[in-house]
Structure formats: structure tokens, C-alpha cells
Design a protein around this motif. Structure first.
Motif, PDB file in Angstrom:
ATOM      1  N   GLY A  14       1.040  -1.034  -0.155  1.00 53.16           N
ATOM      2  CA  GLY A  14       0.364   0.614   0.255  1.00 53.16           C
ATOM      3  C   GLY A  14       0.397   1.362   0.008  1.00 53.16           C
ATOM      4  O   GLY A  14       0.405   2.271   0.040  1.00 53.16           O
ATOM      5  N   LYS A  15       2.489   1.411  -0.574  1.00 54.07           N
ATOM      6  CA  LYS A  15       3.127   2.259  -0.161  1.00 54.07           C
ATOM      7  C   LYS A  15       4.048   2.165  -1.336  1.00 54.07           C
ATOM      8  O   LYS A  15       4.289   0.658  -1.984  1.00 54.07           O
ATOM      9  CB  LYS A  15       3.920   2.137   0.960  1.00 54.07           C
ATOM     10  N   GLU A  86      -4.215  -4.148  -6.265  1.00 51.81           N
ATOM     11  CA  GLU A  86      -4.029  -3.846  -4.241  1.00 51.81           C
ATOM     12  C   GLU A  86      -2.500  -2.704  -4.612  1.00 51.81           C
ATOM     13  O   GLU A  86      -2.125  -1.184  -3.778  1.00 51.81           O
ATOM     14  CB  GLU A  86      -3.495  -5.088  -3.595  1.00 51.81           C
ATOM     15  N   ASN A  89      -3.329   0.975  -5.427  1.00 50.40           N
ATOM     16  CA  ASN A  89      -4.140   0.931  -4.861  1.00 50.40           C
ATOM     17  C   ASN A  89      -3.225   1.904  -3.107  1.00 50.40           C
ATOM     18  O   ASN A  89      -3.098   1.478  -1.940  1.00 50.40           O
ATOM     19  CB  ASN A  89      -5.454  -0.021  -3.790  1.00 50.40           C
ATOM     20  N   ASP A  91      -1.413   3.507  -0.329  1.00 48.47           N
ATOM     21  CA  ASP A  91      -1.881   4.531   1.077  1.00 48.47           C
ATOM     22  C   ASP A  91      -1.634   5.938   1.528  1.00 48.47           C
ATOM     23  O   ASP A  91      -0.571   6.664   0.851  1.00 48.47           O
ATOM     24  CB  ASP A  91      -1.328   3.435   2.914  1.00 48.47           C
ATOM     25  N   PRO A  94      -3.472   9.480   6.617  1.00 51.47           N
ATOM     26  CA  PRO A  94      -5.388  10.161   6.946  1.00 51.47           C
ATOM     27  C   PRO A  94      -5.972   9.712   6.407  1.00 51.47           C
ATOM     28  O   PRO A  94      -6.859  10.032   6.806  1.00 51.47           O
ATOM     29  CB  PRO A  94      -4.416  11.253   8.052  1.00 51.47           C
ATOM     30  N   LEU A  95      -5.951  10.055   4.811  1.00 51.71           N
ATOM     31  CA  LEU A  95      -6.877  10.438   3.863  1.00 51.71           C
ATOM     32  C   LEU A  95      -7.186   9.702   3.304  1.00 51.71           C
ATOM     33  O   LEU A  95      -8.170   9.360   2.770  1.00 51.71           O
ATOM     34  CB  LEU A  95      -5.905  11.356   2.607  1.00 51.71           C
ATOM     35  N   GLY A  96      -6.342   8.064   4.005  1.00 53.44           N
ATOM     36  CA  GLY A  96      -6.973   6.653   2.994  1.00 53.44           C
ATOM     37  C   GLY A  96      -5.950   6.161   2.621  1.00 53.44           C
ATOM     38  O   GLY A  96      -4.762   7.018   1.752  1.00 53.44           O
ATOM     39  N   ASN A  97      -6.441   5.243   1.383  1.00 55.17           N
ATOM     40  CA  ASN A  97      -6.389   5.156   0.674  1.00 55.17           C
ATOM     41  C   ASN A  97      -7.006   5.100  -0.830  1.00 55.17           C
ATOM     42  O   ASN A  97      -8.386   6.023  -0.367  1.00 55.17           O
ATOM     43  CB  ASN A  97      -6.794   3.359  -0.380  1.00 55.17           C
TER      44      ASN A  97
END
Length: 99
Positions: A14-15, A86, A89, A91, A94-97
């Protein structure tokens, strides 16, 4: 985790990868993420136009074919860069994905 020929298993985090030795992979992931975001936005706008009845039947058909071709090309590019949904998508903290 090691798979088959000693290669590390592909695990989405996610990064974006920031390792200098893997900068190309991180850049490909970022570019593909932006492309996927734009593809989804174009698809949503196209659906609004179809639902709004502003397109002829021929225009709707052409739009459908163009969107299918774009999605197919995205799938090909994900294979080339060894990415999956995935991976795109990312990360945003704090804003989410993203997607």
C-alpha cells in the motif's frame, strides 16, 4: 518470504517503494496508479454521459470499445511491471487509500 527460484514473494504494502535501488519499480507503480485513477475517472464520466442520453448508439458503442481497450492495456502494463490492483491502491495516510 521466498518463492521458487529464490525471489522474494510479491507482497503489496500500500506504499510506493522508495528504495534507491528499486526506484524504477516505485516510479512505475506511481505512474500506473495515476493512470488507473484517470482511467476510473474517465469511465465514470463516460457512464454519466451514457446514462444522461447525450450519446448516439454509435457513440456509446465506440466509447464502450475504447474503455474495454484501455482496461485491457492497463492489465497488460500491470503484468509488465509485475503489479496488481492492490499495488495501485496506495496508502495516503490519514486520507485513506487512493482508489
Amino acid at each position: 518470504m521466498i518463492v521458487g527460484g529464490g525471489e522474494p514473494a510479491h507482497r503489496p504494502t500500500g506504499k510506493i517503494a522508495l528504495d534507491p535501488e528499486k526506484a524504477e519499480e516505485g516510479l512505475a507503480q506511481l505512474v500506473m496508479t495515476v493512470m488507473e485513477l484517470l482511467r476510473q475517472l474517465v469511465e465514470r464520466q463516460a457512464m454519466r454521459r451514457v446514462e444522461g442520453g447525450t450519446l448516439s448508439d454509435e457513440q456509446e458503442e465506440q466509447l464502450g470499445v475504447a474503455l474495454m481497450n484501455l482496461e485491457e492495456k492497463m492489465e497488460e502494463l500491470k503484468e509488465v511491471f509485475d503489479l496488481d490492483d492492490e499495488d495501485l491502491n496506495i496508502d495516503l495516510g490519514p486520507l485513506g487509500n487512493l482508489l
